[in-house]
Scaffold this motif. Sequence first.
Motif, PDB file in Angstrom:
ATOM      1  N   ASP A 105      29.455  19.273  56.127  1.00  0.00           N
ATOM      2  CA  ASP A 105      29.116  17.958  55.569  1.00  0.00           C
ATOM      3  C   ASP A 105      28.515  18.094  54.172  1.00  0.00           C
ATOM      4  O   ASP A 105      28.867  17.348  53.257  1.00  0.00           O
ATOM      5  N   VAL A 106      27.604  19.062  54.003  1.00  0.00           N
ATOM      6  CA  VAL A 106      26.986  19.289  52.702  1.00  0.00           C
ATOM      7  C   VAL A 106      28.042  19.729  51.694  1.00  0.00           C
ATOM      8  O   VAL A 106      28.088  19.225  50.561  1.00  0.00           O
ATOM      9  N   MET A 107      28.913  20.650  52.084  1.00  0.00           N
ATOM     10  CA  MET A 107      29.947  21.141  51.166  1.00  0.00           C
ATOM     11  C   MET A 107      30.895  20.016  50.762  1.00  0.00           C
ATOM     12  O   MET A 107      31.330  19.947  49.618  1.00  0.00           O
ATOM     13  N   ARG A 108      31.219  19.157  51.696  1.00  0.00           N
ATOM     14  CA  ARG A 108      32.121  18.046  51.396  1.00  0.00           C
ATOM     15  C   ARG A 108      31.447  17.034  50.474  1.00  0.00           C
ATOM     16  O   ARG A 108      32.024  16.580  49.485  1.00  0.00           O
ATOM     17  N   ALA A 109      30.182  16.704  50.746  1.00  0.00           N
ATOM     18  CA  ALA A 109      29.459  15.695  49.966  1.00  0.00           C
ATOM     19  C   ALA A 109      29.117  16.204  48.563  1.00  0.00           C
ATOM     20  O   ALA A 109      29.120  15.428  47.605  1.00  0.00           O
ATOM     21  N   ASP A 110      28.827  17.492  48.447  1.00  0.00           N
ATOM     22  CA  ASP A 110      28.396  18.057  47.160  1.00  0.00           C
ATOM     23  C   ASP A 110      29.457  18.976  46.563  1.00  0.00           C
ATOM     24  O   ASP A 110      29.134  19.941  45.879  1.00  0.00           O
ATOM     25  N   ASP A 137      31.525  18.706  44.039  1.00  0.00           N
ATOM     26  CA  ASP A 137      31.510  18.845  42.579  1.00  0.00           C
ATOM     27  C   ASP A 137      30.372  19.742  42.113  1.00  0.00           C
ATOM     28  O   ASP A 137      30.537  20.574  41.223  1.00  0.00           O
ATOM     29  N   ILE A 138      29.197  19.583  42.714  1.00  0.00           N
ATOM     30  CA  ILE A 138      28.040  20.404  42.349  1.00  0.00           C
ATOM     31  C   ILE A 138      28.314  21.871  42.698  1.00  0.00           C
ATOM     32  O   ILE A 138      28.048  22.771  41.892  1.00  0.00           O
ATOM     33  N   LEU A 139      28.834  22.124  43.881  1.00  0.00           N
ATOM     34  CA  LEU A 139      29.124  23.494  44.299  1.00  0.00           C
ATOM     35  C   LEU A 139      30.190  24.119  43.413  1.00  0.00           C
ATOM     36  O   LEU A 139      30.116  25.313  43.081  1.00  0.00           O
ATOM     37  N   ARG A 140      31.178  23.360  43.020  1.00  0.00           N
ATOM     38  CA  ARG A 140      32.225  23.857  42.138  1.00  0.00           C
ATOM     39  C   ARG A 140      31.653  24.253  40.779  1.00  0.00           C
ATOM     40  O   ARG A 140      31.961  25.293  40.221  1.00  0.00           O
ATOM     41  N   ALA A 141      30.730  23.426  40.251  1.00  0.00           N
ATOM     42  CA  ALA A 141      30.096  23.724  38.968  1.00  0.00           C
ATOM     43  C   ALA A 141      29.215  24.968  39.075  1.00  0.00           C
ATOM     44  O   ALA A 141      29.192  25.794  38.155  1.00  0.00           O
ATOM     45  N   LEU A 142      28.497  25.131  40.174  1.00  0.00           N
ATOM     46  CA  LEU A 142      27.658  26.305  40.364  1.00  0.00           C
ATOM     47  C   LEU A 142      28.484  27.577  40.494  1.00  0.00           C
ATOM     48  O   LEU A 142      28.020  28.652  40.130  1.00  0.00           O
ATOM     49  N   ALA A 143      29.687  27.460  41.014  1.00  0.00           N
ATOM     50  CA  ALA A 143      30.550  28.631  41.205  1.00  0.00           C
ATOM     51  C   ALA A 143      31.091  29.179  39.882  1.00  0.00           C
ATOM     52  O   ALA A 143      31.509  30.321  39.816  1.00  0.00           O
TER      53      ALA A 143
END
Length: 75
Positions: free
Chosen positions: A61-66, A68-74
């Motif tokens: 759920d967190v990965m799906r909701a965030d 864009d943020i996770l992609r930018a951090l990667a």
Amino acid sequence: MLAFKVTTVGASSGFILTKEAMAKLNVKKGDTVFLTDAPGGGFRLTPYNPDFERQMALAEDVMRADRDILRALAK
């Protein structure tokens, strides 16, 4: 339906899973199985850890909701 007899295992009690039961549960020697409460007052024997499954569902759920943020951090 499969039936098992409770027996003494060392200083504890347990039951032996037959090859058929192990195949149905998809487990092998050394695996852990979990006894959980089932709807309607019964019990469920499963090789899946319900707490781990709940944690993974929350992580998804967190990965799906965030996403864009996770992609930018990667980057």
